[in-house]
Design an enzyme around this catalytic site. Sequence first.
Site, PDB file in Angstrom:
ATOM      1  N   ASP A 299     -14.711  -3.696  -0.203  1.00  0.00           N
ATOM      2  CA  ASP A 299     -14.206  -3.625   1.163  1.00  0.00           C
ATOM      3  C   ASP A 299     -15.392  -3.509   2.101  1.00  0.00           C
ATOM      4  O   ASP A 299     -16.211  -2.587   1.951  1.00  0.00           O
ATOM      5  CB  ASP A 299     -13.285  -2.419   1.328  1.00  0.00           C
ATOM      6  CG  ASP A 299     -12.202  -2.379   0.257  1.00  0.00           C
ATOM      7  OD1 ASP A 299     -11.681  -3.453  -0.079  1.00  0.00           O
ATOM      8  OD2 ASP A 299     -11.885  -1.286  -0.242  1.00  0.00           O
TER       9      ASP A 299
ATOM     10  N   ASP B   5       0.857  -1.183   0.000  1.00  0.00           N
ATOM     11  CA  ASP B   5       0.000   0.000   0.000  1.00  0.00           C
ATOM     12  C   ASP B   5       0.891   1.231   0.000  1.00  0.00           C
ATOM     13  O   ASP B   5       1.885   1.293   0.737  1.00  0.00           O
ATOM     14  CB  ASP B   5      -0.905   0.017   1.234  1.00  0.00           C
ATOM     15  CG  ASP B   5      -1.965  -1.077   1.181  1.00  0.00           C
ATOM     16  OD1 ASP B   5      -2.156  -1.664   0.099  1.00  0.00           O
ATOM     17  OD2 ASP B   5      -2.589  -1.349   2.222  1.00  0.00           O
TER      18      ASP B   5
END
Length: 234
Positions: free
Chosen positions: A128, A8
């Site tokens: 998500d 990330d």
Amino acid sequence: MILYPAIDLMSGQAVRLKQGDFEQRTLFGDALTIARRFKEEGATAIHLIDLDGAKEGEPRHLDVIAEIKRETGLFVEAGGGMRNIGTVKAYLDAGIDRVLIGTVALEDEALLEEMIGLAGDKLGVALDAQNGIVKTRGWLEESKWTLEAAIEHLIGKGVKTFLYTDISRDGMMQGPDVDGLDRLKREGIELIASGGVTTLEDIARLKQIGMDGAVVGRAFLDGSLSLKEALRLC
């Protein structure tokens, strides 16, 4: 089952968040250096997310992601801030193998159809969820969709690849939501698990229930799980 070591990106650095909280982050250093290490250890694919892009609605790390693709030759799936057709085109033009969209897939049907028309099977949707509810805008906002309803809706629109992250487990080293993932499997789609994958036992369970792929972040980054051993298991 394909393993996707994850990086990330925030402010040019490789980071990991706890439960999607931008204030609870751990820095791991230069993303390209880490990607090279993953390749040396045997990885064939990598999962890259532009966290700044997800938060701000437009990409901030395309140059870094494109460099990782050029330098490593890995299969790259990337997302974060993919909210217009120009961004998707820019990533595809940079040689990115799979573009992951999130928010727009559930908010703009016309744009989703345009993206599918451009990217085809190179488009995936990252869902998500927390407590079964899909969250958007870099996990900052709660949507009206349950996870299963969202998947059924998007399959109807022609989406074939899904990545599911259980936010409550992401970065917490507590294991994946195996039961939830098992319920999400559908014929004719590719389902990739993300969030909480920590041990070889986690990977074995995901392989056993038929996951097509698994994203592993913190455990590979901090060395608590051996990428080489995980790849042998797969």
